[in-house]
Design an enzyme around this catalytic site. Structure first.
Site, PDB file in Angstrom:
ATOM      1  CE  LYS A  49      -3.483  -2.704  -0.114  1.00 22.73           C
ATOM      2  NZ  LYS A  49      -2.956  -3.986   0.319  1.00 22.73           N
ATOM      3  CE1 TYR A 263      -9.251  -9.603   2.606  1.00 22.88           C
ATOM      4  CE2 TYR A 263     -10.224  -9.505   4.806  1.00 22.88           C
ATOM      5  CZ  TYR A 263      -9.290  -9.070   3.889  1.00 22.88           C
ATOM      6  OH  TYR A 263      -8.393  -8.110   4.258  1.00 22.88           O
ATOM      7  CE1 TYR A 289      -5.676  -8.664   0.637  1.00 24.77           C
ATOM      8  CE2 TYR A 289      -4.908  -8.320   2.875  1.00 24.77           C
ATOM      9  CZ  TYR A 289      -5.822  -8.063   1.872  1.00 24.77           C
ATOM     10  OH  TYR A 289      -6.869  -7.229   2.104  1.00 24.77           O
TER      11      TYR A 289
END
Ligand SMILES: *Cc1c(COP(=O)(O)O)cnc(C)c1O
Length: 336
Positions: A49, A263, A289
């Site tokens: 990010k 998720y 992830y």
């Protein structure tokens, strides 16, 4: 492409290293595996990010913002990196965290990314799963505006065309490193979620005609929705850069067979991947992830999808802070 015309804050310690994973390659007996270390972007213990935020926060500064709003899941790496940059720039930060897993584990609710969000001084609100997060951010922005603040709203994962520019930059950086090291990559593998990373990578790699295919390993949405999302964002990003049409629909590929129950929910493959990377390479993946992305990579090597003699690079998108929020999930695997 007109990448240099976009304002950018230099935050990333870069170029991030590109390293061989010798012991993992040997253990799997397949392709030569490499790792692009975007877990080492340098801010708040790193992650993908930060590259997106270089462009997003530059726009926020340009617009005179004094407050940042963003959203994510409880253990959001994006929220953590956003509030860290906000602190560095002297801005207030407000994050809205969605309870996507329903977990009540003490570590999940309070440790890992959540602990750091508090440390960086963010205002945090928690909302139930399936809340309309964009509407919640717009509402909060209105409220803060009425109090005289100047908020800048960043979408989940920082995934809009401006944020995706960070991964166009990364694609060019990687292509350059590969060139310098004399390694021709047959494939780039990474975990794909809110789509900005993959969209930026395909625009950068296809826009520069490097012929390195991008293989996204999904962590949330089913394949058709994930590929559509990446493709749309890639088209919008290419448009923004003045290179429309550089990405075709068939250039966008996602394998969503490694999501598991949902998720942020652990899978045996993720646990195995985190252990293998730690014990063979000294590398820390994350449970949400990169752990699932690496589970895909490992399985595809075992199945012979990636073959001996090929060069495959795994983009490490960071997130190891999340491990502290998931210690409960590793108890059995580490006791064994
Ligand atoms: C957000 C994130 C991803 C996914 O990137 P997107 O741009 O949202 O697709 C992958 N790995 C980690 C560690 C992340 O935090």
């Amino acid at each position: 492409m007109k990448l240099a015309k976009f304002p950018r804050l230099r935050i990333t310690h870069g170029p991030t290293p590109l390293e061989p994973m010798k012991r993992l390659s040997e253990a799997l007996g397949g392709p030569n595996l490499w790792i692009k270390r975007d877990d080492c972007t340098g801010l708040a213990s790193g992650g993908n990010k930060t590259r997106k935020l270089e462009y997003l926060m530059a726009e926020a500064v340009q617009q005179g913002a004094d407050t940042i709003i963003t959203q994510g899941a409880t253990q959001s790496n994006h929220a953590r990196q956003t509030v860290a940059i906000a602190a560095k720039l002297g801005m207030q930060s407000h994050i809205i965290l969605e309870d996507r897993t329903g977990y009540t584990f003490e570590d999940y609710k309070h440790s890992g990314n959540v602990f750091l969000d508090h440390l960086y001084g963010a205002s945090i609100s928690e909302v139930p799963v399936d809340t309309d997060m964009n509407a919640a951010m717009a509402q909060l922005a209105d409220k803060l505006r009425s109090q005289g603040r100047r908020p800048y709203v960043i979408p989940g994962g920082g995934s809009n065309p401006v944020g995706a520019l960070g991964y166009v930059t990364c694609a060019l950086e990687l292509a350059n490193q590969a060139n310098e090291m004399g390694v021709a990559f047959d494939c780039l593998v990474h975990a794909t979620g809110s789509a900005g990373t993959q969209a930026g990578l395909v625009v950068g790699l296809y826009g520069a005609r490097t012929q390195i295919p991008v293989y996204g390993v999904g962590v949330r949405a089913p394949k058709p929705a994930q590929e559509e999302r990446v493709y749309k964002l890639a088209c919008d990003t290419a448009e923004l850069l003045g290179v429309p049409g550089c990405v075709q629909r068939e250039d966008v590929f996602a394998n969503c067979d490694y999501v598991g129950p949902g998720y942020g929910k652990p899978t045996p493959g993720m646990i195995e991947a985190v252990k293998m990377f730690a014990r063979l390479e000294g590398l820390l993946l994350d449970p949400v992830y990169s752990g699932k992305g690496a589970a895909g990579l490992i399985d595809l090597c075992r199945k012979g999808h990636f073959k001996k003699g090929q060069n495959v690079v795994f983009l490490h998108t960071g997130g190891s802070v999340g491990l502290y929020g998931y210690q409960h999930a590793f108890k059995d695997a580490l006791a064994a």
